[in-house]
Design an enzyme around this catalytic site. Structure first.
Site, PDB file in Angstrom:
ATOM      1  N   TYR A 262     -26.560  49.470 -17.353  1.00 21.66           N
ATOM      2  CA  TYR A 262     -27.428  50.036 -18.387  1.00 21.66           C
ATOM      3  C   TYR A 262     -26.719  51.166 -19.131  1.00 21.66           C
ATOM      4  O   TYR A 262     -26.732  51.211 -20.374  1.00 21.66           O
ATOM      5  CB  TYR A 262     -28.722  50.546 -17.759  1.00 21.66           C
TER       6      TYR A 262
ATOM      7  N   LYS B 121     -25.672  51.075 -23.111  1.00 24.26           N
ATOM      8  CA  LYS B 121     -26.273  51.995 -24.068  1.00 24.26           C
ATOM      9  C   LYS B 121     -25.216  52.887 -24.730  1.00 24.26           C
ATOM     10  O   LYS B 121     -25.315  53.202 -25.925  1.00 24.26           O
ATOM     11  CB  LYS B 121     -27.351  52.849 -23.396  1.00 24.26           C
TER      12      LYS B 121
END
Length: 307
Positions: free
Chosen positions: A165, A169
């Site tokens: 993640y 991002k």
């Protein structure tokens, strides 16, 4: 910065910069995507909802006050997104706003996370954003529109147990920054939204993930607050109306930008203490996809892979 309302277009008028224009929101079946679709529709936009859960998308679309379409599409599938762009252009008109919101997350040790699952997170969050931009940039070029990349404070300081993640991002933020310089001469504005703790299904199980729990526990009281998707969507819609280069949800995050070089060391210090208190067996049990949307995407991916 040039306001979206300065360009002429159907239904536009002073004071209503979004009215009558077309917005595309990926990951619109639930959470921030659903709330933002509703907020933009309330502002008078025609909204195209893209996502993996067709039935849920249809329910959301049916509840919006203005005309909308929903398209079942996987953001990692370039052909599906090209088809979606054609459908949106045909049924609603060319997009003036495109929001790359689709995202999933997995928590757990990198070495214990299935390679396919780790890669899927990166493909949805990063590659999916690039695919979305590629499919809709021709329309944004025609409308001199606005592309919004949904990023996260996970890009500020990468947390152990969230490697896919955080990497995705940070990559999405970097992609949007690079894209901004390329398309600004064409009249397209690229914005980046930084979201903090938001009350979606993705963070509902935060207490089950020791590192995230520790990070939140060690933040100042005001920074631990979980904001509703509706509140976050309102901040995003305001930024969209102003074609903002950066949108912070909550707004005080803007003051964190100068401090970003300090965050990796701070996050490492906090999480190191937490990880030392837990055995490898305990940590291995924490591998999971976060949220209903992420689970729906992962199960759909596995089903396609089997067939």
């Amino acid at each position: 910065m040039r306001d979206i309302g300065t360009a002429s277009g159907p239904g536009s008028s002073p004071g209503t910069p979004l009215r009558g224009r077309v917005a595309v929101v990926t990951g619109a079946a639930r959470g921030v995507g659903e709330a933002l679709a509703r907020c933009l529709s309330d502002a008078g936009m025609l909204v195209a909802l893209l996502g993996r859960e067709e039935e849920t998308l249809s329910r959301v679309a049916a509840s919006l006050p203005n005309r909308s379409v929903c398209v079942e599409a996987d953001v990692t599938d370039r052909t599906a997104l090209e088809d979606a762009a054609r459908q949106v252009g045909s049924e609603l008109g060319p997009a003036s706003v495109v929001v790359a919101n689709a995202g999933i997350a997995v928590g757990g040790p990198f070495i214990r996370t299935a390679a396919d699952l780790w890669q899927r997170v990166v493909e949805v969050n990063l590659v999916g954003s690039a695919n979305t931009a590629r499919a809709f940039l021709p329309q944004l070029n025609d409308t001199r529109g606005y592309f919004l990349q949904i990023a996260s404070t996970a890009a500020f300081g990468s947390a152990p147990m969230m490697s896919a993640y955080c990497a995705s991002k940070a990559g999405a933020e970097s992609f949007a920054q690079a894209l901004r310089g390329e398309v600004e001469p064409d009249g397209i504005t690229v914005g980046i939204a930084y979201l903090h703790w938001t009350g979606t299904a993705m963070v509902a199980g935060i207490d089950d993930h020791p590192v995230l729990q520790a990070l939140r526990r060690n933040q100042p009281r005001f920074a631990r607050r979980v904001h509703s998707p509706a509140q976050v969507a309102d901040w995003l819609a305001t930024g969209i109306a102003h074609r903002a280069h950066h949108i912070y949800a909550p707004p005080w995050l803007r003051w964190c930008q100068p401090l970003r070089p300090l965050f990796p060391a701070l996050v490492a210090r906090i999480t190191r203490r937490e990880l030392r208190t837990r055995s490898r067996t305990e940590l291995a049990a924490d591998v999971s996809v976060l949220g209903a949307g992420g689970l729906a995407d992962w199960y759909s991916y596995l089903s396609r892979k089997r067939h």
